[in-house]
Write a protein that holds these residues in place. Sequence first.
Motif, PDB file in Angstrom:
ATOM      1  N   SER A 135      26.758 -69.664  -0.686  1.00  0.00           N
ATOM      2  CA  SER A 135      26.892 -68.976   0.597  1.00  0.00           C
ATOM      3  C   SER A 135      25.832 -69.429   1.600  1.00  0.00           C
ATOM      4  O   SER A 135      26.039 -69.345   2.811  1.00  0.00           O
ATOM      5  CB  SER A 135      26.822 -67.458   0.402  1.00  0.00           C
ATOM      6  OG  SER A 135      25.531 -67.057  -0.006  1.00  0.00           O
ATOM      7  N   TYR A 195      29.117 -69.538   8.763  1.00  0.00           N
ATOM      8  CA  TYR A 195      28.664 -68.158   8.613  1.00  0.00           C
ATOM      9  C   TYR A 195      27.193 -68.007   8.979  1.00  0.00           C
ATOM     10  O   TYR A 195      26.781 -67.001   9.566  1.00  0.00           O
ATOM     11  CB  TYR A 195      28.907 -67.743   7.161  1.00  0.00           C
ATOM     12  CG  TYR A 195      28.506 -66.328   6.813  1.00  0.00           C
ATOM     13  CD1 TYR A 195      29.154 -65.233   7.379  1.00  0.00           C
ATOM     14  CD2 TYR A 195      27.498 -66.085   5.882  1.00  0.00           C
ATOM     15  CE1 TYR A 195      28.798 -63.940   7.042  1.00  0.00           C
ATOM     16  CE2 TYR A 195      27.138 -64.797   5.542  1.00  0.00           C
ATOM     17  CZ  TYR A 195      27.785 -63.726   6.120  1.00  0.00           C
ATOM     18  OH  TYR A 195      27.422 -62.444   5.785  1.00  0.00           O
ATOM     19  N   THR A 229      29.743 -52.546  -2.885  1.00  0.00           N
ATOM     20  CA  THR A 229      29.462 -53.677  -2.000  1.00  0.00           C
ATOM     21  C   THR A 229      30.161 -53.522  -0.648  1.00  0.00           C
ATOM     22  O   THR A 229      29.954 -54.347   0.249  1.00  0.00           O
ATOM     23  CB  THR A 229      29.863 -55.022  -2.645  1.00  0.00           C
ATOM     24  OG1 THR A 229      31.258 -55.034  -2.916  1.00  0.00           O
ATOM     25  CG2 THR A 229      29.079 -55.259  -3.915  1.00  0.00           C
ATOM     26  N   ARG A 252      25.286 -53.697   3.778  1.00  0.00           N
ATOM     27  CA  ARG A 252      25.456 -54.730   4.804  1.00  0.00           C
ATOM     28  C   ARG A 252      24.250 -54.794   5.745  1.00  0.00           C
ATOM     29  O   ARG A 252      24.068 -55.782   6.447  1.00  0.00           O
ATOM     30  CB  ARG A 252      26.721 -54.447   5.626  1.00  0.00           C
ATOM     31  CG  ARG A 252      27.988 -54.239   4.790  1.00  0.00           C
ATOM     32  CD  ARG A 252      28.335 -55.438   3.943  1.00  0.00           C
ATOM     33  NE  ARG A 252      29.472 -55.211   3.070  1.00  0.00           N
ATOM     34  CZ  ARG A 252      30.724 -55.478   3.391  1.00  0.00           C
ATOM     35  NH1 ARG A 252      31.016 -55.967   4.569  1.00  0.00           N
ATOM     36  NH2 ARG A 252      31.694 -55.256   2.517  1.00  0.00           N
ATOM     37  N   CYS A 305      27.235 -61.052  -9.317  1.00  0.00           N
ATOM     38  CA  CYS A 305      28.453 -61.193  -8.504  1.00  0.00           C
ATOM     39  C   CYS A 305      29.643 -61.576  -9.377  1.00  0.00           C
ATOM     40  O   CYS A 305      30.768 -61.098  -9.169  1.00  0.00           O
ATOM     41  CB  CYS A 305      28.241 -62.251  -7.422  1.00  0.00           C
ATOM     42  SG  CYS A 305      26.999 -61.827  -6.180  1.00  0.00           S
ATOM     43  N   GLY A 324      33.106 -59.578 -10.086  1.00  0.00           N
ATOM     44  CA  GLY A 324      34.394 -60.210  -9.833  1.00  0.00           C
ATOM     45  C   GLY A 324      35.329 -60.116 -11.027  1.00  0.00           C
ATOM     46  O   GLY A 324      36.516 -59.796 -10.878  1.00  0.00           O
ATOM     47  N   PHE A 336      37.119 -65.210  -5.090  1.00  0.00           N
ATOM     48  CA  PHE A 336      35.662 -65.100  -5.151  1.00  0.00           C
ATOM     49  C   PHE A 336      35.047 -65.848  -3.978  1.00  0.00           C
ATOM     50  O   PHE A 336      33.940 -65.552  -3.548  1.00  0.00           O
ATOM     51  CB  PHE A 336      35.183 -65.684  -6.483  1.00  0.00           C
ATOM     52  CG  PHE A 336      33.769 -65.345  -6.829  1.00  0.00           C
ATOM     53  CD1 PHE A 336      33.442 -64.111  -7.361  1.00  0.00           C
ATOM     54  CD2 PHE A 336      32.746 -66.270  -6.653  1.00  0.00           C
ATOM     55  CE1 PHE A 336      32.128 -63.794  -7.687  1.00  0.00           C
ATOM     56  CE2 PHE A 336      31.434 -65.966  -6.975  1.00  0.00           C
ATOM     57  CZ  PHE A 336      31.123 -64.722  -7.492  1.00  0.00           C
ATOM     58  N   ALA A 337      35.761 -66.840  -3.484  1.00  0.00           N
ATOM     59  CA  ALA A 337      35.407 -67.574  -2.265  1.00  0.00           C
ATOM     60  C   ALA A 337      36.605 -67.537  -1.336  1.00  0.00           C
ATOM     61  O   ALA A 337      37.741 -67.360  -1.793  1.00  0.00           O
ATOM     62  CB  ALA A 337      35.020 -69.018  -2.597  1.00  0.00           C
ATOM     63  N   PHE A 388      39.959 -59.310  -4.168  1.00  0.00           N
ATOM     64  CA  PHE A 388      38.780 -59.960  -3.580  1.00  0.00           C
ATOM     65  C   PHE A 388      37.517 -59.364  -4.183  1.00  0.00           C
ATOM     66  O   PHE A 388      37.494 -58.214  -4.616  1.00  0.00           O
ATOM     67  CB  PHE A 388      38.761 -59.777  -2.054  1.00  0.00           C
ATOM     68  CG  PHE A 388      39.950 -60.367  -1.362  1.00  0.00           C
ATOM     69  CD1 PHE A 388      39.912 -61.671  -0.896  1.00  0.00           C
ATOM     70  CD2 PHE A 388      41.106 -59.626  -1.198  1.00  0.00           C
ATOM     71  CE1 PHE A 388      41.013 -62.229  -0.262  1.00  0.00           C
ATOM     72  CE2 PHE A 388      42.212 -60.180  -0.562  1.00  0.00           C
ATOM     73  CZ  PHE A 388      42.168 -61.479  -0.098  1.00  0.00           C
ATOM     74  N   SER A 389      36.457 -60.159  -4.188  1.00  0.00           N
ATOM     75  CA  SER A 389      35.175 -59.698  -4.694  1.00  0.00           C
ATOM     76  C   SER A 389      34.081 -60.187  -3.767  1.00  0.00           C
ATOM     77  O   SER A 389      34.037 -61.367  -3.402  1.00  0.00           O
ATOM     78  CB  SER A 389      34.938 -60.233  -6.106  1.00  0.00           C
ATOM     79  OG  SER A 389      33.655 -59.874  -6.581  1.00  0.00           O
ATOM     80  N   TYR A 390      33.184 -59.270  -3.397  1.00  0.00           N
ATOM     81  CA  TYR A 390      32.081 -59.604  -2.489  1.00  0.00           C
ATOM     82  C   TYR A 390      30.795 -59.033  -3.048  1.00  0.00           C
ATOM     83  O   TYR A 390      30.673 -57.821  -3.224  1.00  0.00           O
ATOM     84  CB  TYR A 390      32.349 -59.033  -1.089  1.00  0.00           C
ATOM     85  CG  TYR A 390      31.197 -59.192  -0.120  1.00  0.00           C
ATOM     86  CD1 TYR A 390      31.044 -60.366   0.604  1.00  0.00           C
ATOM     87  CD2 TYR A 390      30.258 -58.181   0.050  1.00  0.00           C
ATOM     88  CE1 TYR A 390      29.979 -60.521   1.486  1.00  0.00           C
ATOM     89  CE2 TYR A 390      29.193 -58.319   0.932  1.00  0.00           C
ATOM     90  CZ  TYR A 390      29.058 -59.488   1.648  1.00  0.00           C
ATOM     91  OH  TYR A 390      28.003 -59.654   2.514  1.00  0.00           O
ATOM     92  N   GLY A 391      29.837 -59.890  -3.351  1.00  0.00           N
ATOM     93  CA  GLY A 391      28.508 -59.430  -3.723  1.00  0.00           C
ATOM     94  C   GLY A 391      28.440 -58.766  -5.090  1.00  0.00           C
ATOM     95  O   GLY A 391      29.337 -58.881  -5.931  1.00  0.00           O
TER      96      GLY A 391
END
Length: 349
Positions: free
Chosen positions: A39, A45, A98, A104, A148, A152, A257-258, A282-285
Amino acid sequence: MKVAMYYNNSDVRNEELALPDIGDDEILFKTMASGICGSDLMEWYRIKKAPLVLGHEVAGFVEKKGKNVVDFLEGDRVFVTHHVPCGTCKYCLNGNDTACDMLRKTNFYPGGFSEYIRIPAVNIEKGMLNLPSDVSFEEGTFVEPLGCVVRGQRIAGIKPNDALLVMGCGPAGILHIKLAKANGTSIILATDTNQYRLNLAEKNGAIPINAMDDVPNRIKRIVVGELADKVIVCTGAMAAVKQSFECVDSGGTILYFAVPKPDEDVVAPFNEFWKDEKTIAFSYGAGMGDNYKALSLITRGKVKIDDMITHRLPLDKTGEGFKVAAAGKDAIGKDAMKVIIYPHGITGD
């Protein structure tokens, strides 16, 4: 103190910042090792906030603590995460920590690619763990990324009898393979276009498939006429996103995951997914529970990371590290997987 200031992926400069002052509830953290995360390389980003000091996969010492800090002592070897959830909002209480607003907004200062970091009270309380004496600092940098991955795979609902396809064999993909293998997943397949990465995936228990091949048919030959029960996409390449739709079996799940860049529109086969009851997730963090689990896996030797670290560099070569990580090779052609930065010099633990 010395920092590596990020302007873009090709422009990371050696600069000086004042040593952070800490309050009574804060810690001054001495950064001993800091990993370059995928990331960190997402220029689209990161660049909108540049210049800034990146780095969030960190391990080091408690250099100094405020007078109100009681759970950690100066000299403690610790891991700390940059984002932490509140633990009390509806998202946290429902297991979606997350998605917490506080996660955040929280962060440490200035970032992991610096000699020292100021750790706020909330990160100490909800994001700091002691490293066991037999876990090295560079192993400690894998706690957050493995956390992470733990999250996920939980969201994807992976079971031991699943046929799992991991798309993209960079650091995240290899960690997914390692975790799935540790959890007893029966069939693990992995795609990439890079032979070095496919070889590493195979060494860790996956069946390698070149992403340029007819991947769905290769899966069917391996899984005896069926597609993958679970697909984890660990690359933002649009080709992989489209290919993932063709690789998941009826009743299966694709975990992203991405993700692609925000200006790239994804057209999903909704009617097919509806008819065959396929799930997109989806998975974030990572939440703190995920990081606890990750540290336990590393401590118990269930997930070993020694074969992933290809480049170890001092802080003043962070710019070189970014270029190596982005290119997947260094200047002399050595393949790259994980690049670790050592702000106080490359030494053993």
